[in-house]
Design a protein around this motif. Structure first.
Motif, PDB file in Angstrom:
ATOM      1  N   VAL A 137     -34.574  -7.888 -60.500  1.00 32.41           N
ATOM      2  CA  VAL A 137     -34.596  -7.353 -59.144  1.00 32.41           C
ATOM      3  C   VAL A 137     -36.053  -7.142 -58.730  1.00 32.41           C
ATOM      4  CG1 VAL A 137     -33.855  -5.476 -57.626  1.00 32.41           C
ATOM      5  CG2 VAL A 137     -32.369  -6.228 -59.510  1.00 32.41           C
ATOM      6  N   VAL A 138     -36.401  -7.684 -57.569  1.00 29.58           N
ATOM      7  CA  VAL A 138     -37.761  -7.572 -57.046  1.00 29.58           C
ATOM      8  C   VAL A 138     -37.863  -6.388 -56.090  1.00 29.58           C
ATOM      9  CG1 VAL A 138     -39.547  -8.738 -55.684  1.00 29.58           C
ATOM     10  CG2 VAL A 138     -38.093 -10.066 -57.237  1.00 29.58           C
ATOM     11  N   SER A 139     -36.899  -6.281 -55.194  1.00 31.04           N
ATOM     12  CA  SER A 139     -36.918  -5.181 -54.234  1.00 31.04           C
ATOM     13  C   SER A 139     -35.490  -4.810 -53.853  1.00 31.04           C
ATOM     14  CB  SER A 139     -37.711  -5.574 -52.981  1.00 31.04           C
ATOM     15  OG  SER A 139     -37.089  -6.646 -52.309  1.00 31.04           O
ATOM     16  N   GLY A 140     -35.346  -3.599 -53.361  1.00 31.95           N
ATOM     17  CA  GLY A 140     -34.027  -3.112 -53.003  1.00 31.95           C
ATOM     18  C   GLY A 140     -33.205  -2.819 -54.247  1.00 31.95           C
ATOM     19  N   GLU A 141     -31.902  -2.720 -54.052  1.00 27.07           N
ATOM     20  CA  GLU A 141     -30.983  -2.512 -55.163  1.00 27.07           C
ATOM     21  C   GLU A 141     -29.864  -3.532 -55.064  1.00 27.07           C
ATOM     22  OE1 GLU A 141     -29.586   1.490 -55.777  1.00 27.07           O
ATOM     23  OE2 GLU A 141     -31.499   2.339 -55.137  1.00 27.07           O
ATOM     24  N   VAL A 142     -29.410  -4.013 -56.230  1.00 32.71           N
ATOM     25  CA  VAL A 142     -28.299  -4.957 -56.254  1.00 32.71           C
ATOM     26  C   VAL A 142     -27.193  -4.415 -57.141  1.00 32.71           C
ATOM     27  CG1 VAL A 142     -29.718  -7.004 -55.797  1.00 32.71           C
ATOM     28  CG2 VAL A 142     -29.238  -6.348 -58.145  1.00 32.71           C
ATOM     29  N   GLU A 143     -25.997  -4.819 -56.815  1.00 32.57           N
ATOM     30  CA  GLU A 143     -24.866  -4.541 -57.678  1.00 32.57           C
ATOM     31  C   GLU A 143     -24.453  -5.875 -58.285  1.00 32.57           C
ATOM     32  OE1 GLU A 143     -20.243  -3.269 -57.316  1.00 32.57           O
ATOM     33  OE2 GLU A 143     -21.692  -2.024 -56.219  1.00 32.57           O
ATOM     34  N   VAL A 144     -24.341  -5.901 -59.600  1.00 33.58           N
ATOM     35  CA  VAL A 144     -23.945  -7.111 -60.307  1.00 33.58           C
ATOM     36  C   VAL A 144     -22.640  -6.820 -61.028  1.00 33.58           C
ATOM     37  CG1 VAL A 144     -24.587  -8.839 -62.026  1.00 33.58           C
ATOM     38  CG2 VAL A 144     -26.366  -7.745 -60.644  1.00 33.58           C
ATOM     39  N   GLN A 145     -21.636  -7.610 -60.719  1.00 37.34           N
ATOM     40  CA  GLN A 145     -20.355  -7.487 -61.404  1.00 37.34           C
ATOM     41  C   GLN A 145     -20.207  -8.704 -62.304  1.00 37.34           C
ATOM     42  OE1 GLN A 145     -16.894  -6.932 -58.919  1.00 37.34           O
ATOM     43  NE2 GLN A 145     -15.515  -7.479 -60.589  1.00 37.34           N
ATOM     44  N   VAL A 146     -19.991  -8.465 -63.580  1.00 35.54           N
ATOM     45  CA  VAL A 146     -19.732  -9.522 -64.551  1.00 35.54           C
ATOM     46  C   VAL A 146     -18.403  -9.177 -65.202  1.00 35.54           C
ATOM     47  CG1 VAL A 146     -20.551 -10.746 -66.588  1.00 35.54           C
ATOM     48  CG2 VAL A 146     -22.213  -9.854 -64.937  1.00 35.54           C
ATOM     49  N   GLY A 147     -17.387 -10.005 -64.934  1.00 31.89           N
ATOM     50  CA  GLY A 147     -16.050  -9.658 -65.381  1.00 31.89           C
ATOM     51  C   GLY A 147     -15.602  -8.413 -64.640  1.00 31.89           C
ATOM     52  N   LYS A 148     -15.176  -7.408 -65.383  1.00 35.31           N
ATOM     53  CA  LYS A 148     -14.727  -6.162 -64.758  1.00 35.31           C
ATOM     54  C   LYS A 148     -15.808  -5.090 -64.739  1.00 35.31           C
ATOM     55  CE  LYS A 148      -9.938  -7.025 -65.755  1.00 35.31           C
ATOM     56  NZ  LYS A 148      -8.658  -6.506 -66.133  1.00 35.31           N
ATOM     57  N   GLU A 149     -16.968  -5.396 -65.321  1.00 40.06           N
ATOM     58  CA  GLU A 149     -18.042  -4.415 -65.415  1.00 40.06           C
ATOM     59  C   GLU A 149     -19.050  -4.589 -64.285  1.00 40.06           C
ATOM     60  OE1 GLU A 149     -21.645  -3.327 -68.471  1.00 40.06           O
ATOM     61  OE2 GLU A 149     -19.757  -4.069 -69.304  1.00 40.06           O
ATOM     62  N   ALA A 150     -19.318  -3.504 -63.553  1.00 42.26           N
ATOM     63  CA  ALA A 150     -20.290  -3.529 -62.464  1.00 42.26           C
ATOM     64  C   ALA A 150     -21.484  -2.647 -62.829  1.00 42.26           C
ATOM     65  CB  ALA A 150     -19.657  -3.042 -61.175  1.00 42.26           C
ATOM     66  N   SER A 151     -22.673  -3.135 -62.498  1.00 46.08           N
ATOM     67  CA  SER A 151     -23.907  -2.392 -62.761  1.00 46.08           C
ATOM     68  C   SER A 151     -24.761  -2.387 -61.506  1.00 46.08           C
ATOM     69  CB  SER A 151     -24.708  -3.044 -63.893  1.00 46.08           C
ATOM     70  OG  SER A 151     -23.939  -3.127 -65.068  1.00 46.08           O
ATOM     71  N   ARG A 152     -25.427  -1.275 -61.273  1.00 42.18           N
ATOM     72  CA  ARG A 152     -26.349  -1.162 -60.132  1.00 42.18           C
ATOM     73  C   ARG A 152     -27.767  -1.256 -60.691  1.00 42.18           C
ATOM     74  NH1 ARG A 152     -25.110   1.795 -54.890  1.00 42.18           N
ATOM     75  NH2 ARG A 152     -27.079   1.719 -53.771  1.00 42.18           N
ATOM     76  N   LEU A 153     -28.550  -2.200 -60.149  1.00 42.20           N
ATOM     77  CA  LEU A 153     -29.905  -2.439 -60.638  1.00 42.20           C
ATOM     78  C   LEU A 153     -30.925  -2.178 -59.543  1.00 42.20           C
ATOM     79  CD1 LEU A 153     -29.227  -5.849 -62.426  1.00 42.20           C
ATOM     80  CD2 LEU A 153     -29.143  -3.564 -63.425  1.00 42.20           C
ATOM     81  N   LYS A 154     -32.077  -1.625 -59.952  1.00 42.27           N
ATOM     82  CA  LYS A 154     -33.179  -1.337 -59.032  1.00 42.27           C
ATOM     83  C   LYS A 154     -34.345  -2.264 -59.341  1.00 42.27           C
ATOM     84  CE  LYS A 154     -31.901   3.491 -58.615  1.00 42.27           C
ATOM     85  NZ  LYS A 154     -32.357   4.879 -58.668  1.00 42.27           N
ATOM     86  N   ALA A 155     -35.339  -2.238 -58.469  1.00 42.27           N
ATOM     87  CA  ALA A 155     -36.531  -3.073 -58.638  1.00 42.27           C
ATOM     88  C   ALA A 155     -37.081  -2.913 -60.054  1.00 42.27           C
ATOM     89  CB  ALA A 155     -37.591  -2.709 -57.609  1.00 42.27           C
ATOM     90  N   GLY A 156     -37.320  -4.040 -60.706  1.00 44.92           N
ATOM     91  CA  GLY A 156     -37.825  -4.050 -62.075  1.00 44.92           C
ATOM     92  C   GLY A 156     -36.743  -4.188 -63.122  1.00 44.92           C
ATOM     93  N   ASP A 157     -35.498  -3.869 -62.773  1.00 44.11           N
ATOM     94  CA  ASP A 157     -34.380  -4.015 -63.712  1.00 44.11           C
ATOM     95  C   ASP A 157     -33.992  -5.485 -63.825  1.00 44.11           C
ATOM     96  OD1 ASP A 157     -34.343  -1.246 -63.862  1.00 44.11           O
ATOM     97  OD2 ASP A 157     -32.553  -1.018 -62.606  1.00 44.11           O
ATOM     98  N   SER A 158     -33.373  -5.823 -64.953  1.00 43.36           N
ATOM     99  CA  SER A 158     -32.919  -7.200 -65.146  1.00 43.36           C
ATOM    100  C   SER A 158     -31.547  -7.213 -65.805  1.00 43.36           C
ATOM    101  CB  SER A 158     -33.924  -7.985 -65.996  1.00 43.36           C
ATOM    102  OG  SER A 158     -33.983  -7.461 -67.315  1.00 43.36           O
ATOM    103  N   ILE A 159     -30.910  -8.376 -65.716  1.00 43.55           N
ATOM    104  CA  ILE A 159     -29.615  -8.576 -66.360  1.00 43.55           C
ATOM    105  C   ILE A 159     -29.535 -10.034 -66.807  1.00 43.55           C
ATOM    106  CG2 ILE A 159     -28.447  -9.071 -64.167  1.00 43.55           C
ATOM    107  CD1 ILE A 159     -25.917  -7.694 -65.383  1.00 43.55           C
ATOM    108  N   TYR A 160     -28.915 -10.249 -67.953  1.00 44.82           N
ATOM    109  CA  TYR A 160     -28.728 -11.586 -68.523  1.00 44.82           C
ATOM    110  C   TYR A 160     -27.260 -11.683 -68.905  1.00 44.82           C
ATOM    111  CZ  TYR A 160     -29.956 -15.607 -71.523  1.00 44.82           C
ATOM    112  OH  TYR A 160     -30.065 -16.848 -72.097  1.00 44.82           O
TER     113      TYR A 160
END
Length: 187
Positions: A137-160
């Motif tokens: 995440v570069v800016s703002g906040e994103v919600e990433v849903q993978v399968g049934k699990e959702a995560s909220r990420l902020k700038a600087g956070d990552s997900i693989y």
């Protein structure tokens, strides 16, 4: 020629080389024939998951359809220059995404890097395709849903994650977000 038209022409050329009809390609890719036709006509720029399905059905890597030119050596995309390559979706994926390809020209690449602007309040349909994705995440906040699990990420956070698992990436809340995403699709 717009990037949607160029991409559509390339897909049509590979389909015709293989002697496939639009319906054949759609069936092989698991897509609707009308969508494939709209992509080929340049009326629709496909989402990453649709482009992966089309490229797999045609026996090509995703970059085959996105590259405009060959670059000998490292590919550098300056922040101010990437805006010229942005392509919004029109009917074949989230309309609130704007992709900026970052690997064009490196013809031997095995992954697809993107800078993506995500507007809030877009479609919320899960997608899946073979491979893996890595997002920062570069800016703002994103919600990433993978399968049934959702995560909220902020700038600087990552997900693989494995992208075969149905997933959704969207702006969280009412503000625009931006991410870097690297998509790997086995060939």
């Amino acid at each position: 020629m717009s990037s949607s038209q160029l991409l559509g022409t390339r897909i049509r050329t590979y389909r015709e080389r293989l002697g496939l009809s639009v319906e054949d390609l759609a069936k092989n890719a698991g897509l609707d024939a009308a969508l494939v036709s709209n992509v080929e006509d340049g009326a629709v720029y496909p989402s990453i998951s649709v482009l992966v399905k089309l490229s797999r059905a045609l026996g090509q890597r995703v970059g085959t359809f996105m590259d405009d030119q060959f670059v000998d050596g490292p590919v550098i995309v300056r922040a101010g220059e990437r805006k010229d390559d942005g392509t919004p979706h029109r009917g074949a994926g989230p309309a609130n995404y704007r992709y900026y390809p970052l690997g064009q020209g490196k013809t031997d690449r095995h992954m697809e890097p993107f800078y993506i602007d995500i507007e809030p309040n877009g479609e919320e349909s899960l997608s899946s395709h073979e491979g893996e994705e890595f997002i920062i995440v570069v800016s703002g906040e994103v919600e990433v849903q993978v399968g049934k699990e959702a995560s909220r990420l902020k700038a600087g956070d990552s997900i693989y994650y494995n992208s075969i698992v149905p997933h959704l990436v969207k702006a969280a809340g009412a503000e625009r977000a931006a991410i870097y995403a690297v998509v790997y699709t086995p060939f």
